[in-house]
Design an enzyme around this catalytic site. Structure first.
Site, PDB file in Angstrom:
ATOM      1  CD  GLU A   1      -1.453  -2.448   1.653  1.00  0.00           C
ATOM      2  OE1 GLU A   1      -2.197  -3.440   1.566  1.00  0.00           O
ATOM      3  OE2 GLU A   1      -0.278  -2.529   2.083  1.00  0.00           O
TER       4      GLU A   1
ATOM      5  N   PRO B   1      13.366 -12.329  -0.943  1.00  0.00           N
ATOM      6  CG  PRO B   1      14.250 -13.695   0.714  1.00  0.00           C
ATOM      7  CD  PRO B   1      14.627 -12.621  -0.254  1.00  0.00           C
ATOM      8  NE  ARG B   2       5.137  -8.660  -0.078  1.00  0.00           N
ATOM      9  CZ  ARG B   2       4.806  -7.615  -0.820  1.00  0.00           C
ATOM     10  NH1 ARG B   2       5.568  -7.304  -1.862  1.00  0.00           N
ATOM     11  NH2 ARG B   2       3.750  -6.892  -0.546  1.00  0.00           N
TER      12      ARG B   2
ATOM     13  CD  GLU C   1      18.999  -2.001  -1.393  1.00  0.00           C
ATOM     14  OE1 GLU C   1      19.922  -1.668  -2.162  1.00  0.00           O
ATOM     15  OE2 GLU C   1      19.170  -2.716  -0.395  1.00  0.00           O
TER      16      GLU C   1
ATOM     17  CG  ASN D   1       2.304  -3.874  -8.633  1.00  0.00           C
ATOM     18  OD1 ASN D   1       1.803  -4.112  -9.729  1.00  0.00           O
ATOM     19  ND2 ASN D   1       2.528  -2.642  -8.210  1.00  0.00           N
TER      20      ASN D   1
ATOM     21  CG  LEU E   1       1.044  -2.941 -12.871  1.00  0.00           C
ATOM     22  CD1 LEU E   1       0.023  -1.891 -12.474  1.00  0.00           C
ATOM     23  CD2 LEU E   1       0.966  -3.212 -14.366  1.00  0.00           C
ATOM     24  CD  GLU E   2       6.393  -3.072  -7.001  1.00  0.00           C
ATOM     25  OE1 GLU E   2       7.095  -4.100  -6.845  1.00  0.00           O
ATOM     26  OE2 GLU E   2       5.873  -2.462  -6.049  1.00  0.00           O
TER      27      GLU E   2
END
Length: 436
Positions: free
Chosen positions: A65, A274-275, A319, A343, A345-346
């Site tokens: 977000e 990693p997330r 980063e 996402n 789109l990044e």
């Protein structure tokens, strides 16, 4: 009655909430100042940046977000430079990203939704407008804001397929809470239909599209790429594969695929992100077990240039976009395992061809746009991911075409921040209008 039950449940859960957050604060060596912010206690020296200036309070729960709202923050700062921006987060990772955003004049933790905590925070910040990103519905926060005559707006709102039935089931609870919002800016016609079905006043619901499309669109020049390669100590003349926002089960699959590809060609390098950065130690053990050399991003400053065939294991925040821009091929995680995706789109916005798995149910619209534009490819499983990577790594024109399609997609789909400001701007200019 329902809000009273909500408050009782909060009271009963309070000891668990307090112990959990106190333990996280101590175990991670974090300041208790941040812990105090969760009870509405904000340091006076911090408040001096916004006091008496009618700040705009933007709440973005976590990393996704926070990244999504950046285009809107830029537009708000450009159009209303006299209004300080307060940016709040619930998670530590969200806050870590928030403090890197230059438009944010003050970054705080969002208070627990206890009535006394949100009332104190609202009095101290004294915002002229509250903006909640996506479907952040905190009953006491919105209720107290309305009592204090502070207008609140939802931006980039969405209701996923999975959560919609739950919202409908408890619509009697959510309808009066949604009535506290002066405007609800939704991503799509379907999101607008769903929020109205849950109980939002139809006349306050607007379709303003997805802020995530408003990412800056730019591919690296050769000189910029070389400079960024040097900053990460990455070997030149190497094809870089980045696996971003990965979850348990995906790192092992990517590592095994990478090892097999290295058996066929030596000009590869893997960036593994990693997330959740705290999983880096776990992922490092996984790489060691496979005999794959790696270095953690946090140890990179003292490292020599990394060799081909290695891995940069990213254990830091903020980063990912730079690493996507360096990449010849990107795999976006949360998609080979049933998480719902992240996402796409990044990477598309920096001209990187993007691959992703079958589990993209949280990003259906974005997935369809990326596929229709030819900016990425969806794979069914680990084997298909390996085959597609092998094909793209051997086909530079195909990679370049996908990257260019991504840039074109982002340019065509932009403008959501401007549409949001058409709704938000008049509220700021008129000093705010509380929902009727």
């Amino acid at each position: 009655m329902l809000l009273m039950i909500y408050d009782i449940l909060l009271f009963l859960l309070a000891p668990v909430i307090l112990i959990h957050h106190a333990w996280r604060t101590v175990s991670r060596g974090r300041s208790f100042a941040g812990f105090g912010e969760r009870f509405g206690r904000i340091a006076p020296e911090s408040l001096t940046r916004v006091a008496g200036k009618g700040p705009i309070w933007v709440h973005a729960v976590s990393v996704g977000e926070t990244m999504a709202v950046k285009p809107l923050l830029r537009e708000l700062k450009h159009r209303f430079p006299e209004r300080p921006l307060v940016l709040s987060s619930v998670t530590e990772t969200g806050r870590s990203v928030a403090v890197t955003i230059p438009e944010a004049d003050l970054v705080i933790y969002f208070p627990f939704d206890f009535g006394f905590a949100v009332a104190r925070a609202l009095r101290l910040v004294s915002p002229s407008l509250i903006i909640v990103v996506e479907t952040e519905i905190w009953p006491n926060f919105l209720r107290h804001a309305r009592r204090m005559k502070i207008p609140a707006v939802m931006v980039n709102g969405r209701i996923s397929d999975r959560s919609f039935p739950r919202y409908l089931r408890f619509s009697r609870f959510f309808a009066p809470i949604l009535n506290n919002l002066s405007a609800l800016c939704m991503q799509s016609d379907e999101d607008a239909r769903r929020i109205i079905a849950v109980g939002a006043p139809a006349e306050r619901v607007h379709v303003t599209r997805n802020l995530k499309y408003d990412l800056p669109v730019k591919s690296l020049t050769p000189a910029e790429r070389q400079e960024l390669l040097r900053s990460y100590r990455l070997p030149a003349d190497t094809l870089i594969i980045t696996a971003g926002s990965t979850h348990p089960g995906e790192e092992a699959a990517v590592a095994d695929i990478y090892a097999r590809l290295l058996g066929e060609r030596s000009d590869l390098f893997l960036v593994l992100v990693p997330r959740h950065p705290e999983r880096a130690a776990e992922v490092g053990i996984l790489l060691e077990g496979r005999g794959i050399p790696f270095i953690r991003r946090s140890a990179l400053d003292t490292a020599q240039e990394q060799p081909r065939g290695g891995v940069l294991l990213v254990d830091t925040i903020g980063e990912l976009m730079k690493l996507y821009a360096l990449s010849d091929v990107v795999f976006v995680g949360g998609s080979l395992v049933p998480v719902g995706g992240h996402n796409l789109l990044e990477p598309a916005s920096v001209g990187a061809p993007v691959l992703f798995g079958p589990h993209m149910h949280n990003f259906r619209q974005i997935t369809a746009l990326v596929l229709d534009a030819g900016a990425g490819e969806q794979v069914d499983d680990h084997g298909a991911l390996e085959a597609t990577l092998r094909r793209l790594l051997a086909n530079e024109p195909a990679r370049r075409s996908m990257g260019e399609n991504g840039i074109r997609l982002m340019a065509d789909q932009g403008g959501a921040a401007a549409r949001h400001l058409e709704i938000i701007g008049p509220l700021i200019e008129r000093g705010g209008e509380v929902a009727g």
